[in-house]
Design a protein around this motif. Structure first.
Motif, PDB file in Angstrom:
ATOM      1  N   THR A 168      -1.393   4.182   9.745  1.00 45.46           N
ATOM      2  CA  THR A 168      -1.938   2.858  10.062  1.00 45.46           C
ATOM      3  C   THR A 168      -0.815   1.903  10.460  1.00 45.46           C
ATOM      4  N   ARG A 200       1.023   7.211  -6.517  1.00 42.16           N
ATOM      5  CA  ARG A 200      -0.091   8.121  -6.800  1.00 42.16           C
ATOM      6  C   ARG A 200       0.357   9.584  -6.714  1.00 42.16           C
ATOM      7  N   ASP A 229       0.836  -1.208   0.000  1.00 38.97           N
ATOM      8  CA  ASP A 229       0.000   0.000   0.000  1.00 38.97           C
ATOM      9  C   ASP A 229       0.869   1.256   0.000  1.00 38.97           C
ATOM     10  N   ASP A 230       1.967   1.193   0.744  1.00 35.74           N
ATOM     11  CA  ASP A 230       2.854   2.354   0.828  1.00 35.74           C
ATOM     12  C   ASP A 230       3.458   2.683  -0.539  1.00 35.74           C
ATOM     13  N   LYS A 256      -2.684  13.002   1.232  1.00 32.63           N
ATOM     14  CA  LYS A 256      -3.478  12.591   2.411  1.00 32.63           C
ATOM     15  C   LYS A 256      -3.461  11.076   2.553  1.00 32.63           C
ATOM     16  N   LYS A 257      -3.640  10.390   1.442  1.00 33.66           N
ATOM     17  CA  LYS A 257      -3.608   8.924   1.470  1.00 33.66           C
ATOM     18  C   LYS A 257      -2.213   8.443   1.884  1.00 33.66           C
ATOM     19  N   GLU A 298      -4.830  15.223  -2.454  1.00 34.82           N
ATOM     20  CA  GLU A 298      -5.594  13.981  -2.239  1.00 34.82           C
ATOM     21  C   GLU A 298      -4.641  12.785  -2.071  1.00 34.82           C
ATOM     22  N   ALA A 299      -3.661  12.681  -2.960  1.00 33.98           N
ATOM     23  CA  ALA A 299      -2.698  11.575  -2.890  1.00 33.98           C
ATOM     24  C   ALA A 299      -1.828  11.680  -1.647  1.00 33.98           C
ATOM     25  N   VAL A 338       0.641   4.286  -2.734  1.00 35.32           N
ATOM     26  CA  VAL A 338       0.285   5.687  -2.467  1.00 35.32           C
ATOM     27  C   VAL A 338       1.402   6.643  -2.890  1.00 35.32           C
ATOM     28  N   GLU A 364      -2.053   8.543   5.552  1.00 35.77           N
ATOM     29  CA  GLU A 364      -2.901   7.565   6.241  1.00 35.77           C
ATOM     30  C   GLU A 364      -2.274   6.171   6.284  1.00 35.77           C
ATOM     31  N   VAL A 365      -1.587   5.785   5.221  1.00 40.23           N
ATOM     32  CA  VAL A 365      -0.999   4.433   5.187  1.00 40.23           C
ATOM     33  C   VAL A 365       0.082   4.271   6.260  1.00 40.23           C
TER      34      VAL A 365
END
Length: 196
Positions: free
Chosen positions: A109, A74, A67-68, A101-102, A98-99, A71, A105-106
């Motif tokens: 987490t 992105r 996921d990292d 922010k994601k 937007e990218a 993102v 978040e990754v």
């Protein structure tokens, strides 16, 4: 090989998730070394639960590695968007935000899951097989390193974000996770010193 290459991905965020998964594996190992030992029968069920929980954390953290990378890619794609007109500039800026922010978040987490790993490490250091107490402590220290690495990745992505409320929330989360991790490590040290 990929990590050591000239490619920007995988980078520190993915590596932090990997270190977190190794930390979870170490807590699981100590729990497994405790299960079935007469001396630790009172903790049998708790250790079995730790094995299950650690496996779940390990799997989630391994997924966060991918996921990292996703993102980060992105963000790079957003930077490649055209910026010839005011409309294009506006769209590009929104996509970067937007990218980004994601991309905050990754790793956030990752840090949260690694805090859960430290909680498991605390239990195995206290109640687990004393012959493997140093492995339990390594689990906690590796998880702490992963938290700090992941949170650096949150911070670096905040620079692309203009949403002040989002930034404030992220900075509060960063401080909370750092403090919690530090406090749990003190407990691990205290328990470790009682044994070695």
């Amino acid at each position: 090989d990929e990590l050591s290459s000239g490619s920007p991905t995988p980078g520190g965020g993915a590596a932090s998730a990997l270190v977190g998964s190794i930390a979870a594996s170490l807590s699981s190992m100590v729990a497994n070394l405790t299960v079935g030992k007469k001396k630790y029968l009172e903790y049998e069920n708790e250790m079995k639960e730790i094995v299950i929980r650690a496996k779940d954390l390990r799997n989630q953290l391994l997924k966060l590695m991918d996921d990292d990378v996703e993102v980060f890619n992105r963000i790079m794609d957003a930077y490649k968007l055209p910026k010839n007109t005011n409309e294009e500039i506006s769209i590009r800026k929104a996509k970067i935000e937007e990218a980004s922010k994601k991309a905050c978040e990754v790793p956030l987490t990752t840090a949260k899951l690694c805090l859960d790993v430290i909680k498991l490490a605390n239990i195995v250091v206290e109640k687990g097989n004393k012959n493997a107490v140093s492995d339990g402590a390594c689990s906690a220290y590796f998880a702490d390193a992963a938290i700090n690495g992941a949170l650096m990745n949150v911070k670096i992505n905040l620079k692309n974000i203009s949403d002040e409320n989002f930034k404030l929330k992220m900075n509060e989360e960063i401080e909370y996770l750092k403090n919690e991790s530090k406090n749990m490590l003190k407990t691990v040290d205290m328990k470790l010193n009682e044994v070695i």
